[in-house]
Design an enzyme around this catalytic site. Structure first.
Site, PDB file in Angstrom:
ATOM      1  N   GLU A   1       0.901  -1.164   0.000  1.00 41.32           N
ATOM      2  CA  GLU A   1       0.000   0.000   0.000  1.00 41.32           C
ATOM      3  C   GLU A   1       0.924   1.193   0.000  1.00 41.32           C
ATOM      4  O   GLU A   1       1.659   1.408   0.958  1.00 41.32           O
ATOM      5  CB  GLU A   1      -0.840   0.021   1.282  1.00 41.32           C
TER       6      GLU A   1
ATOM      7  N   CYS B   1      -2.760   8.370   3.598  1.00 37.46           N
ATOM      8  CA  CYS B   1      -2.551   7.811   2.267  1.00 37.46           C
ATOM      9  C   CYS B   1      -3.771   8.046   1.389  1.00 37.46           C
ATOM     10  O   CYS B   1      -3.670   8.075   0.174  1.00 37.46           O
ATOM     11  CB  CYS B   1      -2.283   6.315   2.390  1.00 37.46           C
TER      12      CYS B   1
HETATM   13  P1  NAP Z   1       8.657   4.916   4.138  1.00 37.61           P
HETATM   14  O1  NAP Z   1       9.793   5.806   4.387  1.00 37.61           O
HETATM   15  O2  NAP Z   1       8.611   4.194   2.860  1.00 37.61           O
HETATM   16  O3  NAP Z   1       8.655   3.884   5.337  1.00 37.61           O
HETATM   17  C1  NAP Z   1       7.670   2.886   5.435  1.00 37.61           C
HETATM   18  C2  NAP Z   1       8.167   1.779   6.329  1.00 37.61           C
HETATM   19  O4  NAP Z   1       9.236   1.104   5.691  1.00 37.61           O
HETATM   20  C3  NAP Z   1       8.719   2.266   7.663  1.00 37.61           C
HETATM   21  O5  NAP Z   1       8.366   1.362   8.655  1.00 37.61           O
HETATM   22  C4  NAP Z   1      10.204   2.258   7.421  1.00 37.61           C
HETATM   23  O6  NAP Z   1      10.939   2.140   8.622  1.00 37.61           O
HETATM   24  C5  NAP Z   1      10.327   1.000   6.592  1.00 37.61           C
HETATM   25  N1  NAP Z   1      11.557   0.916   5.842  1.00 37.61           N
HETATM   26  C6  NAP Z   1      12.198   1.873   5.162  1.00 37.61           C
HETATM   27  N2  NAP Z   1      13.302   1.365   4.579  1.00 37.61           N
HETATM   28  C7  NAP Z   1      13.350   0.063   4.919  1.00 37.61           C
HETATM   29  C8  NAP Z   1      14.264  -0.997   4.634  1.00 37.61           C
HETATM   30  N3  NAP Z   1      15.325  -0.811   3.887  1.00 37.61           N
HETATM   31  N4  NAP Z   1      14.006  -2.201   5.155  1.00 37.61           N
HETATM   32  C9  NAP Z   1      12.930  -2.434   5.921  1.00 37.61           C
HETATM   33  N5  NAP Z   1      12.032  -1.458   6.227  1.00 37.61           N
HETATM   34  C10 NAP Z   1      12.246  -0.225   5.722  1.00 37.61           C
HETATM   35  O7  NAP Z   1       7.277   5.676   4.290  1.00 37.61           O
HETATM   36  P2  NAP Z   1       6.800   6.633   5.496  1.00 37.61           P
HETATM   37  O8  NAP Z   1       7.607   7.884   5.408  1.00 37.61           O
HETATM   38  O9  NAP Z   1       6.743   5.913   6.776  1.00 37.61           O
HETATM   39  O10 NAP Z   1       5.299   6.909   5.077  1.00 37.61           O
HETATM   40  C11 NAP Z   1       4.953   7.881   4.143  1.00 37.61           C
HETATM   41  C12 NAP Z   1       4.592   7.272   2.826  1.00 37.61           C
HETATM   42  O11 NAP Z   1       3.746   6.141   3.023  1.00 37.61           O
HETATM   43  C13 NAP Z   1       3.817   8.187   1.930  1.00 37.61           C
HETATM   44  O12 NAP Z   1       4.387   8.152   0.669  1.00 37.61           O
HETATM   45  C14 NAP Z   1       2.426   7.610   1.861  1.00 37.61           C
HETATM   46  O13 NAP Z   1       1.776   7.762   0.654  1.00 37.61           O
HETATM   47  C15 NAP Z   1       2.636   6.179   2.150  1.00 37.61           C
HETATM   48  N6  NAP Z   1       1.495   5.604   2.852  1.00 37.61           N
HETATM   49  C16 NAP Z   1       0.679   4.760   2.170  1.00 37.61           C
HETATM   50  C17 NAP Z   1      -0.409   4.191   2.819  1.00 37.61           C
HETATM   51  C18 NAP Z   1      -1.341   3.242   2.108  1.00 37.61           C
HETATM   52  O14 NAP Z   1      -2.157   2.600   2.750  1.00 37.61           O
HETATM   53  N7  NAP Z   1      -1.259   3.138   0.810  1.00 37.61           N
HETATM   54  C19 NAP Z   1      -0.638   4.469   4.155  1.00 37.61           C
HETATM   55  C20 NAP Z   1       0.213   5.337   4.804  1.00 37.61           C
HETATM   56  C21 NAP Z   1       1.283   5.891   4.143  1.00 37.61           C
HETATM   57  P3  NAP Z   1      11.747   3.373   9.227  1.00 37.61           P
HETATM   58  O15 NAP Z   1      10.751   4.385   9.625  1.00 37.61           O
HETATM   59  O16 NAP Z   1      12.478   2.793  10.363  1.00 37.61           O
HETATM   60  O17 NAP Z   1      12.635   3.874   8.131  1.00 37.61           O
END
Ligand code: NAP
Length: 678
Positions: A258, A297
């Site tokens: 997602e 999101c």
């Molecule tokens: P993100 O930076 O992609 O992080 C998402 C998750 O992935 C976090 O738990 C992050 O942990 C983890 N992560 C990052 N790099 C990783 C790696 N190399 N290995 C394992 N895990 C890793 O996104 P975010 O900043 O938290 O959220 C914002 C984004 O999420 C926005 O673009 C939004 O559109 C999207 N979003 C989508 C939905 C949906 O349902 N479609 C819902 C909410 C948000 P860390 O924080 O420890 O880096």
């Protein structure tokens, strides 16, 4: 809150990382609220523990037992919800935002539990669809079934809903019988950690069913297998990186994503400023831009209105945006809190700069906001920003760059097909909303935009009061979207449970398939000895228990009596000439409902007993007409059972009505509620 070091929960133990601590700062004050690290964890051991301890313990429970467990978790979280609300403002969220996260999350558990107990069997597997007859005599048949994956579910969640984001995945995972390892986003992991602590301390979960990583995932991805599933929420960039991990690709690890979504909101061509839909549209956009400071999101990013309404829409939006009080999330009258962190705010500022190369900012200033009872140097406060773009077909960035904050762009469309095509320019979204009172507009939009969207909310004067709005994913409806939105699907009632199970087509004799699935199949063995089937308590009814009734002749007087009594004087029962002219009937025939009534008269055992109620009929088909003088008899066979609660359960009976020549007259499933105790 004094800064504490968050703990990982692995193999039933709370452990701190052995170094590499990362500071987590309060979104409002900028002070450190927690430190976190997962350094030094043995990730392989965690995976093994989930698979060898958690999985078998969960799979030893039936689906209903797991569903009750999930309900108990929800109750435990409800009791201690104020502890979560106390942490919530550090994330920049108001109490209203927190409600969506904390109680909204809990509601997903309640809903998943209740749907599973109502719609799924109290068993270890789930049948998918009807049996498939694939041979002449019926000795070789097929049936699809779901069984639990025997691996683990790795849930990687975004920062914006640290409780909801975990629980909406956890409920279905546990009900499916799969253990979870949860990894929250670092910036709000203190909320998720506390929610896990509440669940662990409740003592409700079997060992190994839930583990937590507060920090990086180390080498965990190297240990994933084809029985595991990664359920990811976050940015498209991270999703891409993780789903292309060599082990994920080599082992075909299921990967559900997602991710970013440029959700659209369309004002229908019928919804001018004089209509209630126009006001509802404006209200909804304001709510979507400001709830959780736009870090949803599902939030509206692209606003489409008929070209001649651009100025009216802009004026109405600005008038409302000007009233939004931004500031300390728990201060009086504050409508919008802070973004989660200063770096997230910087990210939104950068994205707005990109968007403003193709659109004009008509409200808001990303460089300054007058934050109530706070200051925007320490806290990640940001003004809502409305942009206007008059040429949406030239503005590629608006359809591809997501500013994950209180930011949206207003754009014109020429006609409805132009609006649909512009929505689809998002290349796949979680949700779009349409404000219209015209069903033809709804039809055109669905036909044109359906395949590009996971959800379409059609809102107007008749449903607004009860509508849950554009941006709320509901546990009973699917959440997810194609293309840019990640191509994943979550929630959607019991569909969510099945995502954590494997669908298998089984083939065999009816006897083997009935034995394997605990559901009687036509052609499998039956038992006819002993008492009438209605004399057995729920737990004592054996699948295959059958009653063959005596037969009853149907006379013309019966048909006429039934017609007069019920008022159903349809010509096929009452007019010989007209009935004969109908290609389906040889002449006057018995009413279908008369046959059902007579069938009940043949199979019912009248004295009070364990059968409490007739709950309904499924899959009813009338196959052969019954003429006056024909006879019918009934075969009733116990097909499957589903416990509803401690007092009663649902029994599904296979019913066949045949005539004097043995032809099938009607067939259906009868559902009865049977007492558990005498
Ligand atoms: P993100 O930076 O992609 O992080 C998402 C998750 O992935 C976090 O738990 C992050 O942990 C983890 N992560 C990052 N790099 C990783 C790696 N190399 N290995 C394992 N895990 C890793 O996104 P975010 O900043 O938290 O959220 C914002 C984004 O999420 C926005 O673009 C939004 O559109 C999207 N979003 C989508 C939905 C949906 O349902 N479609 C819902 C909410 C948000 P860390 O924080 O420890 O880096």
């Amino acid at each position: 809150m004094s800064a504490r070091t968050l703990e990982n929960y692995t193999a039933q133990k709370w452990v701190k990382g052995d170094g590499g601590l990362v500071d987590i700062r309060c979104a409002v004050s900028g002070q450190t609220v927690a430190h976190t690290s997962s350094q030094g964890l043995d990730f392989k051991k965690m995976a093994d523990y989930a698979r060898t301890v958690g999985g078998p313990a969960l799979r030893a429970m039936t689906i209903h037992e797991r569903a009750y467990m999930v309900k108990d978790l929800a109750l435990a979280l409800s009791e201690r919800k104020e502890e979560l609300y106390a942490l919530n403002p550090h994330s920049g969220a108001t109490r209203r935002d927190g409600w969506v996260d904390i109680e909204g999350g809990n509601m997903t558990l309640f809903s998943a539990s209740s749907k599973a107990r109502r719609e799924l069997p109290d068993d270890y597997l789930i049948l998918d669809g009807p049996p498939e007859q694939i041979s002449k005599t019926g000795s070789w048949m097929g049936q699809h079934v779901y069984t639990s994956l025997q691996g683990l579910a790795l849930h990687i969640n975004a920062y914006n809903f640290p409780v909801w984001g975990m629980l909406e995945k956890l409920g279905p995972t546990l009900i499916a019988g799969v253990p979870a390892i949860v990894k929250p986003a670092t910036s709000t992991s203190y909320l998720c950690e506390h929610a896990v602590r509440i669940m662990v301390e409740s003592g409700i979960l079997p060992d190994g069913a839930l583990q937590l990583i507060v920090g990086r995932t180390g080498d965990l991805f190297d240990h994933l297998t084809g029985q595991d599933i990664v359920s990811f929420t976050g940015s498209a960039a991270t999703a891409y990186k993780l789903r292309s991990h060599p082990t994920v690709m080599a082992n075909s690890v299921r990967f559900v994503a997602e991710q970013d979504s440029l959700n659209a909101c369309v004002l229908g061509p019928d919804a001018g400023p004089e209509t209630p839909e126009f006001d509802l549209f404006i209200k909804e956009i304001i709510s979507e831009m400001t709830t959780k400071a736009g870090q949803k999101c599902t939030a509206i990013r692209r606003i489409f209105v008929p070209a001649n309404l651009m100025d009216a829409a802009q004026e109405a939006l600005i008038a409302r945006l000007a009233k939004i009080k931004v500031g300390k999330p728990d201060a009086d009258g504050v409508r919008m809190g802070a973004l989660v962190s200063l770096s997230q705010r910087q990210d939104v500022r950068d994205k707005v700069e990109i968007l403003s190369s193709q659109a004009k900012i008509v409200f808001g200033d990303t460089s300054y906001v007058d934050a109530f009872e706070a200051n925007d140097n320490d806290g990640a406060f940001l003004s809502p920003v409305l942009l206007r773009c008059d040429d949406p077909w030239a503005a590629t960035k608006i359809h591809s760059v997501e500013a994950f904050g209180p930011v949206a762009t207003l754009m014109p469309y020429k006609d409805l097909s132009d609006a649909v095509a512009l929505c689809n320019e998002g290349l796949g979204s979680l949700v779009m909303s349409l404000f219209t009172h015209d069903p033809q507009v709804a039809k055109t939009v669905l036909q044109g935009a359906g395949s590009f969207h996971g959800r379409i909310a059609m809102i107007n004067r008749d449903n607004f009061k009860e509508s849950t709005g554009h941006g709320s994913p509901l546990p009973v409806l699917v959440h997810g979207g194609p293309g840019r939105a990640g191509g994943g699907e979550e929630m959607g009632g019991v569909r969510a449970v099945k995502h954590y199970m494997q669908r298998t087509a089984i083939q065999g004799t009816p006897e083997l398939i009935a034995g394997a699935t605990n559901v009687w199949m036509k052609g499998a063995q039956i038992t006819q000895d002993g008492a009438h089937p209605f004399r057995f308590n729920f737990g004592d009814i054996k699948i295959g228990k059958t009653l063959n009734t005596k037969s009853r002749q149907i006379s013309l007087a019966d048909i006429e009596h039934f017609a007069e009594f019920s008022g159903d004087n349809f010509y096929a029962h009452m007019d010989e000439v007209a009935a004969k002219a109908n290609p389906f009937f040889p002449g006057r025939v018995a009413h279908g409902y008369l046959l059902l009534s007579f069938a009940a008269g043949l199979f019912v055992d009248p004295a009070p007993g364990p059968v409490l109620a007739n709950y309904g009929l499924d899959n009813l088909r009338f196959l052969t007409p019954v003429s006056p003088g024909d006879s019918i008899a009934v075969k009733l066979t116990a097909k499957s059972r589903k416990k509803r609660n401690d007092e009663y359960g649902e029994v599904r009976w296979d019913v066949e009505i045949t005539n004097q020549s043995g032809e099938l007259v009607a067939t259906y499933d009868l559902l009865t509620m049977n007492a558990i105790e005498p």
